[in-house]
Design a protein around this motif. Structure first.
Motif, PDB file in Angstrom:
ATOM      1  N   VAL A  72       0.870  -1.181   0.000  1.00 31.79           N
ATOM      2  CA  VAL A  72       0.000   0.000   0.000  1.00 31.79           C
ATOM      3  C   VAL A  72       0.900   1.221   0.000  1.00 31.79           C
ATOM      4  O   VAL A  72       1.560   1.517   0.999  1.00 31.79           O
ATOM      5  CB  VAL A  72      -0.933   0.026   1.228  1.00 31.79           C
ATOM      6  N   ASN A  74       1.014   5.204  -0.429  1.00 33.85           N
ATOM      7  CA  ASN A  74       0.232   6.450  -0.476  1.00 33.85           C
ATOM      8  C   ASN A  74      -1.231   6.179  -0.805  1.00 33.85           C
ATOM      9  O   ASN A  74      -1.822   6.790  -1.710  1.00 33.85           O
ATOM     10  CB  ASN A  74       0.827   7.417  -1.494  1.00 33.85           C
ATOM     11  N   ALA A  75      -1.820   5.239  -0.066  1.00 34.05           N
ATOM     12  CA  ALA A  75      -3.234   4.870  -0.185  1.00 34.05           C
ATOM     13  C   ALA A  75      -3.554   4.200  -1.514  1.00 34.05           C
ATOM     14  O   ALA A  75      -4.728   4.061  -1.871  1.00 34.05           O
ATOM     15  CB  ALA A  75      -4.141   6.078   0.034  1.00 34.05           C
ATOM     16  N   LYS A  76      -2.556   3.763  -2.252  1.00 34.08           N
ATOM     17  CA  LYS A  76      -2.752   3.034  -3.498  1.00 34.08           C
ATOM     18  C   LYS A  76      -2.229   1.607  -3.337  1.00 34.08           C
ATOM     19  O   LYS A  76      -1.114   1.398  -2.854  1.00 34.08           O
ATOM     20  CB  LYS A  76      -2.017   3.715  -4.656  1.00 34.08           C
ATOM     21  N   LYS A  99     -11.636   2.657  -3.422  1.00 34.96           N
ATOM     22  CA  LYS A  99     -11.348   2.820  -2.002  1.00 34.96           C
ATOM     23  C   LYS A  99     -10.804   1.513  -1.461  1.00 34.96           C
ATOM     24  O   LYS A  99     -11.008   0.441  -2.053  1.00 34.96           O
ATOM     25  CB  LYS A  99     -12.589   3.248  -1.219  1.00 34.96           C
TER      26      LYS A  99
END
Length: 467
Positions: A72, A74-76, A99
């Motif tokens: 994961v 940076n929220a990706k 999300k």
């Protein structure tokens, strides 16, 4: 001369990468290295290279000069490729997620381990589904899947069986097993698992007598499917409510372990009849129960397991379904004989034990023995054919929980605590600890052991150890 040098380098590269680790727990999911590996290692001992990684708890898989993981960043959600010789990051490809799914406080949305056949690498994220890339990082196909209905997230890893990618999608609702074509990503078959709730184990291919069986450790029972069609072959009861550990096999037998709270004979959780429970705790008398209305204790702690559709209330059907789960649950490790059909009878169980059980760490078959490790660093060893206890609950000297599955190489077994202690012990008739290696970081993933090297993911990095 240049041609000779090129051929020599090619031969050296081939020799350096003589084996692969293509899925969770390696070739045939046997979790066994192909050569002698270091016994003593750590951040300052026998370390060949170290590479920082984005967070994630998936395990490394290896083919040729490539290592694949997920993370994961940076929220990706990303699929990562590293150079096997140096640890250098070669590429990172983000998944097209809108999300991230929820995950356990010590879990991760990047928990499932990828798999590869040497031409493509396939990753699964509960937040999206299946994705395939070639070794250069080009996306080959995508197959979206519904996010699992469970607040802990997903961790079952995809596996390759022939030309199919098989993914287990067990959750509190709409559990299923799915297969897609590895070349196109198109669905080949889908088998509903309506009797199963949340589960986190990875399927296992049991090869015996010229036959392949797809074995799935699930809630309350283990099941066998035809990997080509998804047709159910047999089931065996005697499992915990939630399945975490993956099966393994050896000496002609299949080995399954399962433990969860409330499945021990002296630790049963029992619910009162629904009408009685409702009369006592339904404060607003609306015929259903909210979390606030549940009494403090083990049932309130498991409210989300009662609340299958996650609407914040427990209905009569949900309550009685959970009550039945508590009644049927059994914690055990057992061996299954081949040739079963339908609901297995006791005659198909070669041996069975109901104590000293692993919670998450998958058991290991190695050189005629079955090993397991449970929380607190307690190791147990059985004779694989007879189930005779060789030793039970011997202390490894490394406390804490164990989420990494056991691995082995050259007669030695590697057990890794969540705190990051790698205990190496000998596969002898008594527990003989050879080394305790401190990584200095949390470890949740399972190492790959290939060609005498250990590839171990810690909380922040991937480490490669070798002589």
């Amino acid at each position: 001369m240049r041609l000779q040098l090129t051929l020599a380098l090619a031969l050296l590269t081939a020799a350096a990468h003589a084996a692969n680790w293509p899925q969770f727990r390696g070739p045939d999911a046997a979790a066994t290295g192909n050569a002698k590996a270091p016994v003593h290692f750590g951040p300052k001992t026998n370390l060949l290279w170290s590479t920082e990684l984005p967070p994630g708890i998936s395990s490394p898989v290896i083919w040729g000069d490539r290592i694949f993981l997920t993370g994961v960043d940076n929220a990706k959600l990303v699929t990562l490729a590293l150079d096997r010789s140096t640890g250098k990051l070669l590429w990172a490809k983000p998944a097209p997620t809108e999300k991230l799914e929820a995950a356990h406080r010590i879990g991760s949305p990047a928990a499932p381990t990828a798999c590869t056949d040497g031409e493509r690498v396939v990753a699964y994220f509960g937040s999206f589904g299946l994705l395939a890339y070639d070794f250069a990082g080009k996306e080959l196909w995508r197959h979206p899947l519904p996010a699992p209905v469970v607040e802990f997230g997903s961790s079952s890893s995809p596996i390759l069986v022939g030309d199919l990618v098989i993914q287990l999608c067990d959750s509190d609702m709409d559990s299923c097993l799915i297969a897609v074509d590895k070349r196109t990503g198109k669905q080949a078959w889908k088998t509903a698992r309506p009797d199963h709730r949340r589960g986190f184990a990875t399927p296992f291919v049991w090869r015996h007598d010229g036959l392949e069986e797809l074995i799935v450790n699930g809630s309350l029972k283990v099941s066998s499917y035809d990997p080509k069609t998804g047709a159910l072959r047999w089931t065996s009861r005697g499992m915990a409510r939630v399945a975490n550990a993956s099966p393994t096999a050896g000496d002609g037998l299949l080995f399954i372990a399962s433990w969860n709270i409330g499945g021990d004979a002296g630790d049963r959780l029992t619910l009162h009849p629904h009408a009685e429970f409702l009369a006592q705790y339904d404060k607003n008398q609306d015929g259903k129960l909210s979390k606030e209305e549940f009494p403090t204790g083990p049932f309130k702690d498991r409210f989300s397991q009662f609340d299958l559709d996650k609407d914040g209330f427990v209905t009569k059907a949900e309550y009685e379904g959970m009550a039945d789960q508590f009644v049927q649950a059994e914690n055990a490790i057992f061996a299954v004989k081949p040739g079963g059909r339908g609901e297995l009878t006791p005659s198909h169980i070669a041996w069975k034990h109901n104590r000293s059980l692993p919670y998450v760490a998958s058991p290991l078959y190695h050189q005629g023995r079955v090993y397991s490790v449970r929380s607190g660093g307690m190791a147990t060893c059985y004779d694989a054919k007879t189930g005779e206890v060789i030793y039970r609950d011997e202390r490894l000297g490394a406390l804490g929980d164990y989420y990494s599955s056991l691995t082995a190489a050259d007669g030695n077994v590697y057990a890794i605590s969540q705190k990051g202690t790698v205990t190496v012990f000998s596969g002898s008739n008594a527990l003989e600890v050879l080394a305790r290696n401190e990584m200095g970081e949390t470890v949740m993933s399972t190492p790959a052991i290939v060609d005498g090297r250990i590839y171990l993911r810690t909380e922040k990095r991937l480490l490669c150890f070798g002589q």
